[in-house]
Design a protein around this motif. Structure first.
Motif, PDB file in Angstrom:
ATOM      1  N   SER A   1     -30.981 -11.477  76.928  1.00 42.15           N
ATOM      2  CA  SER A   1     -29.593 -11.114  76.625  1.00 42.15           C
ATOM      3  C   SER A   1     -28.951 -10.303  77.743  1.00 42.15           C
ATOM      4  O   SER A   1     -27.752 -10.063  77.703  1.00 42.15           O
ATOM      5  CB  SER A   1     -29.521 -10.344  75.305  1.00 42.15           C
ATOM      6  OG  SER A   1     -30.209  -9.115  75.425  1.00 42.15           O
ATOM      7  N   ASN A   2     -29.719  -9.902  78.740  1.00 44.78           N
ATOM      8  CA  ASN A   2     -29.168  -9.099  79.825  1.00 44.78           C
ATOM      9  C   ASN A   2     -29.294  -9.771  81.186  1.00 44.78           C
ATOM     10  O   ASN A   2     -28.327 -10.289  81.712  1.00 44.78           O
ATOM     11  CB  ASN A   2     -29.831  -7.722  79.867  1.00 44.78           C
ATOM     12  CG  ASN A   2     -29.450  -6.882  78.675  1.00 44.78           C
ATOM     13  OD1 ASN A   2     -28.279  -6.739  78.374  1.00 44.78           O
ATOM     14  ND2 ASN A   2     -30.437  -6.341  77.980  1.00 44.78           N
ATOM     15  N   SER A   3     -30.476  -9.769  81.764  1.00 44.13           N
ATOM     16  CA  SER A   3     -30.617 -10.167  83.161  1.00 44.13           C
ATOM     17  C   SER A   3     -31.134 -11.578  83.397  1.00 44.13           C
ATOM     18  O   SER A   3     -30.914 -12.138  84.459  1.00 44.13           O
ATOM     19  CB  SER A   3     -31.523  -9.171  83.885  1.00 44.13           C
ATOM     20  OG  SER A   3     -32.765  -9.094  83.218  1.00 44.13           O
ATOM     21  N   VAL A   4     -31.820 -12.170  82.436  1.00 47.93           N
ATOM     22  CA  VAL A   4     -32.401 -13.498  82.650  1.00 47.93           C
ATOM     23  C   VAL A   4     -31.407 -14.572  82.219  1.00 47.93           C
ATOM     24  O   VAL A   4     -30.970 -14.617  81.071  1.00 47.93           O
ATOM     25  CB  VAL A   4     -33.742 -13.649  81.892  1.00 47.93           C
ATOM     26  CG1 VAL A   4     -34.269 -15.069  82.013  1.00 47.93           C
ATOM     27  CG2 VAL A   4     -34.769 -12.662  82.456  1.00 47.93           C
ATOM     28  N   HIS A   5     -31.077 -15.422  83.164  1.00 50.20           N
ATOM     29  CA  HIS A   5     -30.125 -16.509  82.929  1.00 50.20           C
ATOM     30  C   HIS A   5     -30.838 -17.761  82.406  1.00 50.20           C
ATOM     31  O   HIS A   5     -30.286 -18.498  81.598  1.00 50.20           O
ATOM     32  CB  HIS A   5     -29.402 -16.818  84.234  1.00 50.20           C
ATOM     33  CG  HIS A   5     -28.532 -18.025  84.192  1.00 50.20           C
ATOM     34  ND1 HIS A   5     -27.309 -18.030  83.549  1.00 50.20           N
ATOM     35  CD2 HIS A   5     -28.699 -19.265  84.702  1.00 50.20           C
ATOM     36  CE1 HIS A   5     -26.759 -19.225  83.682  1.00 50.20           C
ATOM     37  NE2 HIS A   5     -27.585 -19.995  84.368  1.00 50.20           N
ATOM     38  N   ALA A   6     -32.062 -18.005  82.896  1.00 48.00           N
ATOM     39  CA  ALA A   6     -32.794 -19.214  82.512  1.00 48.00           C
ATOM     40  C   ALA A   6     -34.286 -18.897  82.394  1.00 48.00           C
ATOM     41  O   ALA A   6     -34.841 -18.184  83.231  1.00 48.00           O
ATOM     42  CB  ALA A   6     -32.574 -20.311  83.543  1.00 48.00           C
ATOM     43  N   LEU A   7     -34.910 -19.459  81.357  1.00 50.71           N
ATOM     44  CA  LEU A   7     -36.337 -19.270  81.144  1.00 50.71           C
ATOM     45  C   LEU A   7     -36.948 -20.598  80.728  1.00 50.71           C
ATOM     46  O   LEU A   7     -36.575 -21.165  79.702  1.00 50.71           O
ATOM     47  CB  LEU A   7     -36.589 -18.228  80.050  1.00 50.71           C
ATOM     48  CG  LEU A   7     -38.048 -17.965  79.688  1.00 50.71           C
ATOM     49  CD1 LEU A   7     -38.790 -17.336  80.870  1.00 50.71           C
ATOM     50  CD2 LEU A   7     -38.142 -17.076  78.457  1.00 50.71           C
ATOM     51  N   SER A   8     -37.881 -21.077  81.533  1.00 53.74           N
ATOM     52  CA  SER A   8     -38.635 -22.284  81.208  1.00 53.74           C
ATOM     53  C   SER A   8     -39.981 -21.828  80.643  1.00 53.74           C
ATOM     54  O   SER A   8     -40.652 -20.983  81.240  1.00 53.74           O
ATOM     55  CB  SER A   8     -38.839 -23.115  82.476  1.00 53.74           C
ATOM     56  OG  SER A   8     -39.727 -24.177  82.227  1.00 53.74           O
ATOM     57  N   ILE A   9     -40.363 -22.376  79.504  1.00 49.46           N
ATOM     58  CA  ILE A   9     -41.565 -21.915  78.802  1.00 49.46           C
ATOM     59  C   ILE A   9     -42.569 -23.046  78.644  1.00 49.46           C
ATOM     60  O   ILE A   9     -42.222 -24.131  78.179  1.00 49.46           O
ATOM     61  CB  ILE A   9     -41.205 -21.388  77.398  1.00 49.46           C
ATOM     62  CG1 ILE A   9     -40.198 -20.256  77.477  1.00 49.46           C
ATOM     63  CG2 ILE A   9     -42.464 -20.943  76.646  1.00 49.46           C
ATOM     64  CD1 ILE A   9     -39.608 -19.867  76.130  1.00 49.46           C
ATOM     65  N   GLN A  10     -43.807 -22.766  79.006  1.00 47.69           N
ATOM     66  CA  GLN A  10     -44.938 -23.608  78.631  1.00 47.69           C
ATOM     67  C   GLN A  10     -45.832 -22.735  77.771  1.00 47.69           C
ATOM     68  O   GLN A  10     -46.325 -21.712  78.236  1.00 47.69           O
ATOM     69  CB  GLN A  10     -45.707 -24.100  79.853  1.00 47.69           C
ATOM     70  CG  GLN A  10     -45.067 -25.284  80.528  1.00 47.69           C
ATOM     71  CD  GLN A  10     -45.985 -25.852  81.577  1.00 47.69           C
ATOM     72  OE1 GLN A  10     -45.970 -25.408  82.707  1.00 47.69           O
ATOM     73  NE2 GLN A  10     -46.781 -26.824  81.193  1.00 47.69           N
ATOM     74  N   ALA A  11     -46.001 -23.096  76.524  1.00 51.16           N
ATOM     75  CA  ALA A  11     -46.783 -22.312  75.572  1.00 51.16           C
ATOM     76  C   ALA A  11     -47.923 -23.179  75.065  1.00 51.16           C
ATOM     77  O   ALA A  11     -47.690 -24.149  74.346  1.00 51.16           O
ATOM     78  CB  ALA A  11     -45.892 -21.843  74.426  1.00 51.16           C
ATOM     79  N   LYS A  12     -49.146 -22.819  75.441  1.00 51.25           N
ATOM     80  CA  LYS A  12     -50.309 -23.638  75.097  1.00 51.25           C
ATOM     81  C   LYS A  12     -51.365 -22.818  74.371  1.00 51.25           C
ATOM     82  O   LYS A  12     -51.478 -21.612  74.580  1.00 51.25           O
ATOM     83  CB  LYS A  12     -50.944 -24.224  76.364  1.00 51.25           C
ATOM     84  CG  LYS A  12     -50.048 -25.165  77.135  1.00 51.25           C
ATOM     85  CD  LYS A  12     -50.792 -25.771  78.310  1.00 51.25           C
ATOM     86  CE  LYS A  12     -49.928 -26.796  79.019  1.00 51.25           C
ATOM     87  NZ  LYS A  12     -50.712 -27.594  79.965  1.00 51.25           N
ATOM     88  N   THR A  13     -52.146 -23.521  73.560  1.00 51.68           N
ATOM     89  CA  THR A  13     -53.325 -22.901  72.960  1.00 51.68           C
ATOM     90  C   THR A  13     -54.435 -22.936  74.006  1.00 51.68           C
ATOM     91  O   THR A  13     -54.375 -23.731  74.957  1.00 51.68           O
ATOM     92  CB  THR A  13     -53.788 -23.667  71.712  1.00 51.68           C
ATOM     93  OG1 THR A  13     -54.218 -24.971  72.114  1.00 51.68           O
ATOM     94  CG2 THR A  13     -52.683 -23.757  70.664  1.00 51.68           C
TER      95      THR A  13
END
Length: 150
Positions: free
Chosen positions: A103-115
């Motif tokens: 909500s403040n400084s990060v404009h874009a976040l790509s996430i890879q979430a794995k077990t």
């Protein structure tokens, strides 16, 4: 011309890998103390998800932002907390952990979430697509970048 030359010689990304439980993590081991947003992302993901493997890549240099910006990130999180959760539920956990940064400084976040099982069977990291210049039209980008440096 000089800023573009400098952009070429600075490190592209930082990889932070946990090889033991997060309880053994100590803040002084953080490899980039001069990058507060990156450090906050690592700290919050470690605290909330206790990952077995964590990578945080600052990809801001690939986008239309000033040199040294911390606005575009890609994360790979491998955690037992993701067991039995859908991909959207995993992403929600990551987004919730990083709510302030998003909500403040990060404009874009790509996430890879794995077990851990998924990571062990396929330990690859997806590459980010090239920038299409979307942040050029974001009038709040300058304010977000400024907030991330404070």
């Amino acid at each position: 011309m000089l800023p573009s030359v400098l952009r070429c010689v600075r490190p592209i990304s930082t990889t932070f890998t946990l090889s033991r439980p997060a309880a053994h993590f100590r803040a002084h081991m953080d490899p980039n103390p001069d990058r507060p947003v990156e450090r906050a992302i690592k700290t919050k993901l470690i605290s909330s998800l206790e990952p077995q493997h964590l990578e945080v890549h600052n990809e801001s240099h690939m986008h239309a932002v000033p040199p040294g910006a911390e606005s575009h990130f890609r994360v790979l999180v491998v955690s037992l907390r993701f067991e039995g959760l859908s991909l959207i539920q995993r992403h929600r956990l990551v987004n919730e952990a990083l709510r302030d940064e998003l909500s403040n400084s990060v404009h874009a976040l790509s996430i890879q979430a794995k077990t851990p099982q998924q990571w062990n069977s396929n330990p690859t990291v997806a590459k980010s697509p090239p920038c299409m210049g979307g942040s050029r039209g974001d009038k709040t980008m300058e304010e977000k970048l400024k907030a991330g440096r404070e």
